[in-house]
Design an enzyme around this catalytic site. Structure first.
Site, PDB file in Angstrom:
ATOM      1  N   HIS A   1       0.936   0.113   5.445  1.00 31.14           N
ATOM      2  CA  HIS A   1       1.554  -0.282   6.711  1.00 31.14           C
ATOM      3  C   HIS A   1       1.984   1.021   7.371  1.00 31.14           C
ATOM      4  CE1 HIS A   1       1.979  -4.539   5.544  1.00 31.14           C
ATOM      5  NE2 HIS A   1       2.330  -4.107   4.357  1.00 31.14           N
TER       6      HIS A   1
ATOM      7  N   CYS B   1      -2.830  -5.085   3.620  1.00 31.38           N
ATOM      8  CA  CYS B   1      -1.982  -5.667   2.576  1.00 31.38           C
ATOM      9  C   CYS B   1      -2.311  -7.129   2.258  1.00 31.38           C
ATOM     10  CB  CYS B   1      -0.520  -5.476   2.954  1.00 31.38           C
ATOM     11  SG  CYS B   1       0.598  -5.666   1.565  1.00 31.38           S
TER      12      CYS B   1
ATOM     13  N   ARG C   1       8.428  -4.905  -6.933  1.00 34.19           N
ATOM     14  CA  ARG C   1       7.550  -4.526  -5.825  1.00 34.19           C
ATOM     15  C   ARG C   1       7.225  -3.030  -5.853  1.00 34.19           C
ATOM     16  NH1 ARG C   1       7.049  -8.690  -2.626  1.00 34.19           N
ATOM     17  NH2 ARG C   1       6.144  -7.519  -0.915  1.00 34.19           N
TER      18      ARG C   1
HETATM   19  N1  GLN Z   1       2.308 -11.126  -0.573  1.00 37.06           N
HETATM   20  C1  GLN Z   1       1.735  -9.893  -0.785  1.00 37.06           C
HETATM   21  C2  GLN Z   1       2.445  -9.021  -1.785  1.00 37.06           C
HETATM   22  O1  GLN Z   1       3.663  -8.898  -1.784  1.00 37.06           O
HETATM   23  C3  GLN Z   1       1.503  -9.196   0.542  1.00 37.06           C
HETATM   24  C4  GLN Z   1       2.685  -8.497   1.125  1.00 37.06           C
HETATM   25  C5  GLN Z   1       2.331  -7.707   2.352  1.00 37.06           C
HETATM   26  O2  GLN Z   1       1.420  -8.063   3.094  1.00 37.06           O
HETATM   27  N2  GLN Z   1       3.113  -6.657   2.607  1.00 37.06           N
HETATM   28  O3  GLN Z   1       1.768  -8.448  -2.594  1.00 37.06           O
END
Ligand code: GLN
Length: 243
Positions: free
Chosen positions: A195, A94, A128
């Site tokens: 993840h 990520c 998101r």
């Molecule tokens: N900051 C990044 C995003 O939200 C990475 C987030 C993450 O590593 N889960 O895209």
């Protein structure tokens, strides 16, 4: 007896959603295959000697953490690319994956330079991309399913269309929710939004790394492990997504 040296970059800053579990999974599987291993923590300012490590790992982190580690990471760019070209097994999740590209632009328009090792960029959005994800990959030469959990505001787009994704999205969002690509694969490097952590529920991906590490040491991993529990966990996510 052969000993495997795993290294984790910035464990105190880049470790979202239990990403370190990937290393614990590798350690446990190595033990089951009959090998010792250790995890070296690499914090900002620490030396990273690629000649003495078998695998490099970095977990996810928010934009704040990404900025905090960037300066140190930039100082390692050339040696990191050399190691990747030489086939070092690398897993970047990520926020770590995003740093491998050319730049990350936040949803407010603030730009952060990436390492520029691969020709892609990431654009942040307020909304998101979150949830369980199922992809198909040909990492081991045959098509296999991989499950995980994603939670990212950034959408990653390949500039160089020849870049190879880690997998094809079956359910979920992946790199950007549009082109059905997930992650990146180059030699023994994987960058991925998954993840979960990724490896415990996807033992075949874990064994891809174990095989790659062993081959570099001139070793051959003998035997197979009983993955019924891991496969059960994998199937549960798949069933939830596919109904
Ligand atoms: N900051 C990044 C995003 O939200 C990475 C987030 C993450 O590593 N889960 O895209």
């Amino acid at each position: 007896m052969a000993h495997f040296h795993l290294a984790q970059l910035y464990p105190n800053l880049m470790n979202l959603y239990g990403d370190r579990g990937n290393l614990l999974c590798l350690q446990k599987r190595l033990e089951w295959y009959g090998y010792d291993s250790s995890i070296e923590n690499i914090n900002p300012g620490n030396n990273l000697d690629f000649r003495h490590i078998d695998l490099l790992f970095m977990g996810g982190g928010s934009e704040r953490e990404q900025e905090l580690v960037l300066q140190d990471l930039v100082s390692k760019t050339d040696s990191l690319m050399k190691a990747i070209e030489e086939g070092l097994p690398v897993l970047f999740i990520c926020g770590a994956y995003q740093l491998l590209g050319e730049y990350y632009r936040s949803h407010e328009g603030k730009e952060m330079q990436g390492l520029g090792l691969f020709s892609f960029f990431t654009q942040g959005f307020k909304e998101r991309l979150t949830g369980d994800i199922l992809i198909h990959t040909t990492l081991n030469g045959v098509e296999e399913s991989v499950v995980g959990f994603e939670n990212h505001g950034g959408r990653t787009y390949f500039i160089d269309k020849r870049l190879q994704a880690f997998g094809r999205v079956i359910k979920g969002f992946g790199n950007n929710g549009e082109d059905k690509q997930e992650g990146i694969r180059y030699k023994n490097l994987l960058g991925s939004y998954l993840h979960g952590p990724l490896l415990p529920k996807n033992p075949k991906v874990a064994d891809f790394f174990i095989k790659a590490m062993a081959e570099r040491k001139g070793l051959k991993i003998e035997g197979t492990l009983d993955d019924s529990l891991e496969n059960y966990a994998h199937e549960q996510v798949k069933r939830k997504l596919m109904g």
